[in-house]
Write an enzyme that holds these catalytic residues in place. Structure first.
Site, PDB file in Angstrom:
ATOM      1  N   HIS A  47       0.884  -1.279   0.095  1.00  8.48           N
ATOM      2  CA  HIS A  47      -0.001   0.364  -0.025  1.00  8.48           C
ATOM      3  C   HIS A  47       0.789   1.396  -0.263  1.00  8.48           C
ATOM      4  O   HIS A  47       0.380   2.270  -0.210  1.00  8.48           O
ATOM      5  CB  HIS A  47      -1.018  -0.064   1.325  1.00  8.48           C
ATOM      6  CG  HIS A  47      -2.088  -0.973   1.166  1.00  8.48           C
ATOM      7  ND1 HIS A  47      -3.074  -1.076   0.226  1.00  8.48           N
ATOM      8  CD2 HIS A  47      -2.297  -2.209   1.866  1.00  8.48           C
ATOM      9  CE1 HIS A  47      -3.866  -2.090   0.299  1.00  8.48           C
ATOM     10  NE2 HIS A  47      -3.349  -2.835   1.229  1.00  8.48           N
ATOM     11  N   ARG A  72       7.303  -5.680   3.144  1.00 13.46           N
ATOM     12  CA  ARG A  72       5.914  -6.137   2.643  1.00 13.46           C
ATOM     13  C   ARG A  72       5.978  -6.054   1.162  1.00 13.46           C
ATOM     14  O   ARG A  72       5.962  -4.802   0.416  1.00 13.46           O
ATOM     15  CB  ARG A  72       4.899  -5.495   3.305  1.00 13.46           C
ATOM     16  CG  ARG A  72       3.498  -6.162   2.656  1.00 13.46           C
ATOM     17  CD  ARG A  72       2.374  -5.713   3.508  1.00 13.46           C
ATOM     18  NE  ARG A  72       1.850  -4.611   3.465  1.00 13.46           N
ATOM     19  CZ  ARG A  72       0.370  -4.220   3.936  1.00 13.46           C
ATOM     20  NH1 ARG A  72      -0.035  -5.153   4.634  1.00 13.46           N
ATOM     21  NH2 ARG A  72       0.080  -2.956   3.723  1.00 13.46           N
ATOM     22  N   GLU A 151      -5.433 -12.207   6.562  1.00  8.80           N
ATOM     23  CA  GLU A 151      -5.945 -11.103   6.743  1.00  8.80           C
ATOM     24  C   GLU A 151      -7.448 -11.539   5.911  1.00  8.80           C
ATOM     25  O   GLU A 151      -7.844 -10.472   5.505  1.00  8.80           O
ATOM     26  CB  GLU A 151      -5.530 -10.048   6.080  1.00  8.80           C
ATOM     27  CG  GLU A 151      -4.583 -10.188   4.890  1.00  8.80           C
ATOM     28  CD  GLU A 151      -3.822  -8.776   4.426  1.00  8.80           C
ATOM     29  OE1 GLU A 151      -4.001  -8.015   5.121  1.00  8.80           O
ATOM     30  OE2 GLU A 151      -3.013  -9.078   3.236  1.00  8.80           O
ATOM     31  N   ASP A 177      -7.936  -5.574   6.780  1.00 10.38           N
ATOM     32  CA  ASP A 177      -8.665  -6.766   5.922  1.00 10.38           C
ATOM     33  C   ASP A 177      -9.440  -7.646   6.591  1.00 10.38           C
ATOM     34  O   ASP A 177     -10.657  -7.973   6.292  1.00 10.38           O
ATOM     35  CB  ASP A 177      -7.608  -7.047   4.972  1.00 10.38           C
ATOM     36  CG  ASP A 177      -7.299  -6.156   3.819  1.00 10.38           C
ATOM     37  OD1 ASP A 177      -8.131  -5.405   3.309  1.00 10.38           O
ATOM     38  OD2 ASP A 177      -6.040  -5.881   3.600  1.00 10.38           O
TER      39      ASP A 177
END
Ligand code: 3PY
Ligand code: MG
Length: 256
Positions: A47, A72, A151, A177
């Site tokens: 993100h 990530r 998630e 999430d």
């Protein structure tokens, strides 16, 4: 000497590690946050707006503060996970691991044979660890922390199977999430009662598997609660959120 020979051992045996979380496209920021009292620094390419080159440039800056860099990667980009290990990252968080096959593929890019199928080329890792190729090869699988994100409801349903995949060192919960999934799309609420009970379940299953559990926390207060709950790795807010909170606090004080 390896800058961090045993992130997994530290997670398994020590007190919870607190990580900075960076998504701004500027490697200096994780480099500077590594100088604060965080135990590790996560760079978020799912993100965050960080591209591959910026994330790679951040790794030696984080290592210069003797902190482990954890990346990530974007959803499904398991080959990118190997490239970050080559660059000297201590671990990778893979988002949206929803099937055992996802977990197997992720592990295969994180670990050298016979455990996985990682290909050889750890140029940055050799510089940062100071190890010779043969020495690095012997311990590389233990140096490379593989955290599969749980998630979704699907992932929670098969958490034992994900945890059982050889080469998966643990899970990392995405509570936002997870809240969307558990409410069947009705809300995003990382501290909902449904998430809270899922966290207890996920932690218990992780303990049974003898692996480690990380999680994202939106604030320092929430990070403290989650560390006390038993999570081994807790990331706090984000570079952008910390900057915004600092700006709000300074302006509030200035205008008082
Ligand atoms: C989530 O909460 O879903 C995350 O992935 C943390 O960034
Ligand atoms: Mg998420």
């Amino acid at each position: 000497m390896p800058s961090n020979p045993s992130l997994l051992d530290r997670l398994k045996t020590g007190s919870p590690l607190l990580a900075a979380w960076c998504g701004l496209p500027e490697p200096t920021i994780p480099g500077l946050l590594a100088r604060e009292a965080f135990d590790a620094v996560v760079i978020d390419m799912q993100h965050g707006a960080v591209d591959f080159a910026a994330a790679v440039r951040a790794i030696p800056l984080i290592a210069a503060a003797a902190k482990p860099a954890v990346i990530r990667v974007p959803v499904g980009e398991f080959a990118t996970a190997s490239r970050f290990l080559d660059a000297g990252a201590s671990g990778v968080i893979a988002p949206m691991i929803n099937t055992v096959e996802d977990a197997r593929r992720f592990a295969s890019f994180m670990k050298f044979p016979p455990l996985g199928e990682r290909s050889w080329g750890p140029h940055g890792a050799l510089s940062l660890t100071g190890l010779q190729p043969g020495e690095y090869f012997k311990i590389a699988n233990g140096l490379s922390l593989a955290l599969a994100m749980v998630e979704t409801r699907e992932a929670l349903d098969i958490i034992d199977d994900i945890l059982a995949v050889p080469g998966i060192d643990g899970i990392f919960i995405g509570p936002a999430d997870l809240s969307i999934g558990l409410s069947q799309g009705k809300e995003v609420n990382p501290a909902s009662a449904a998430v809270e009970s899922a966290l207890g379940y996920a932690l218990a299953r992780t303990r049974v598997a003898g692996k480690v559990a990380g999680i994202y926390a939106a604030s320092g207060e929430r990070a403290s609660e989650l560390a006390h709950k038993g999570f081994h790795l807790v990331s706090i807010a984000s570079d952008a959120a910390l900057m915004r909170a600092g700006a709000h606090a300074a302006l509030k004080a200035a205008r008082a």
